[in-house]
Design an enzyme around this catalytic site. Structure first.
Site, PDB file in Angstrom:
ATOM      1  CG  ASP A 169     -29.912 111.512 -16.673  1.00  0.00           C
ATOM      2  OD1 ASP A 169     -30.752 112.009 -17.436  1.00  0.00           O
ATOM      3  OD2 ASP A 169     -28.759 111.965 -16.521  1.00  0.00           O
ATOM      4  CB  ILE A 170     -26.349 108.685 -19.891  1.00  0.00           C
ATOM      5  CG1 ILE A 170     -27.109 107.506 -20.509  1.00  0.00           C
ATOM      6  CG2 ILE A 170     -24.854 108.565 -20.177  1.00  0.00           C
ATOM      7  CD1 ILE A 170     -27.075 107.470 -22.020  1.00  0.00           C
ATOM      8  CD  GLU A 212     -28.974 113.683 -20.839  1.00  0.00           C
ATOM      9  OE1 GLU A 212     -28.537 114.467 -19.990  1.00  0.00           O
ATOM     10  OE2 GLU A 212     -29.504 114.061 -21.907  1.00  0.00           O
TER      11      GLU A 212
END
Length: 295
Positions: A169-170, A212
């Site tokens: 996950d960004i 994301e």
């Protein structure tokens, strides 16, 4: 009635269309991989193994089920002592030459031998991608992941092998959209997907899981230590990259949660994804830009 003049239709050279080069392809017409089209070159293995030339998502297909051979345009099919055999136009065979239009049944999968132009293949690939691929990042979509991960789980149970699922996950992605705009956010998603794809093996499976967040299925043999090294390589690559968009330089980090599950006999796919998701949450909780690996 419109006063616009009717345009003159250009003449199409039908002879030129007929002379377009065609190459032999196998197209899956029935089965979980329906729509997949593969160019036949040399000797190619067909099976459930992630190392097969043509990988089929089918429980009735053997690890390396058979071989299809293209020898200067002469196409043949050879069984590889498979459990359920191969059928060509309804007849069980061990070896046979294939004519264009032949239907090959392997397990619950049916493939057709066709001669196709590049344009025809591109058109079919476009339809296949719309059904299975996230068009923004080029990673597979969530539906495709679920179908393939269930197959991998079944394989892990039968072969008593581990299953490896990684969630990525960004970090603070919303702030990128807020400060730099959604086009910059789209650029970041594409670049991160490319970094991950360039870090994994051809037969590993990367999917955009939502927003994301990405999910990665590691197929075949890979140790716990090498799984952790892969995660660290991806994390460092993203942390060290200067992403540039529209004159803006954007620094990124990514949090990773990985589940290396040795014994999958009593677990569902949701159980294993949940373990990876909880590991990802721990990475976020501990300050982001880090890896949490659970067994």
């Amino acid at each position: 009635m419109s006063n616009k003049l009717t345009q003159t239709m250009p003449k199409i050279d039908l002879a030129e269309i007929k002379s377009v080069e065609r190459s032999p392809y196998l197209t899956v017409s029935v089965g979980k991989d329906m729509g997949m089209t593969v160019l036949l070159q040399g000797r190619m293995s067909i099976g459930r193994s992630s190392e097969s030339s043509i990988v089929l998502d089918d429980d009735l297909v053997s690890w390396e089920h058979c071989y299809v051979i293209n020898s200067d345009g002469h196409i043949s099919l050879q069984d590889n002592n498979s459990r359920n055999g191969i059928f060509v136009d309804g007849e069980k065979v061990e070896y046979c030459d294939l004519d264009v239009g032949a239907n090959i049944q392997i397990g619950d999968t049916v493939m057709k031998l066709e001669l196709l132009t590049e344009m025809e293949v591109e058109s079919r690939q476009s339809l296949y991608n719309r059904a299975n691929v996230d068009l923004l990042t080029g990673a597979y979509n969530r539906y495709y992941f679920q179908e393939n991960a269930r197959q991998e789980l079944s394989l892990s149970r039968r072969e008593h092998k581990s299953l490896k699922i990684i969630m990525l996950d960004i970090d603070l992605f919303k702030s990128i959209n807020d400060k730099c705009g959604h086009l910059a956010g789209d650029y970041i998603l594409r670049e991160v997907a490319n970094i991950i794809k360039n870090s994994i093996r051809d037969y590993d499976l990367l999917c955009r899981y939502g927003g994301e967040e990405f999910i990665l299925l590691l197929r075949g043999e890979i140790s716990l230590a090498n799984t952790e090294k892969l995660c660290e390589r991806i994390r460092k690559e993203i942390e060290g990259r200067d992403f540039e968009y529209g004159g803006m330089y954007i620094k990124l980090t990514i949090s990773i949660g990985a589940c290396f599950q040795d014994d999958v006999q009593e677990l569902t796919l949701d159980d294993i994804i949940s373990k990876a998701d909880k590991a990802l949450y721990q990475s976020k909780k501990r300050g982001r830009n880090r890896i949490t690996l659970v067994k």
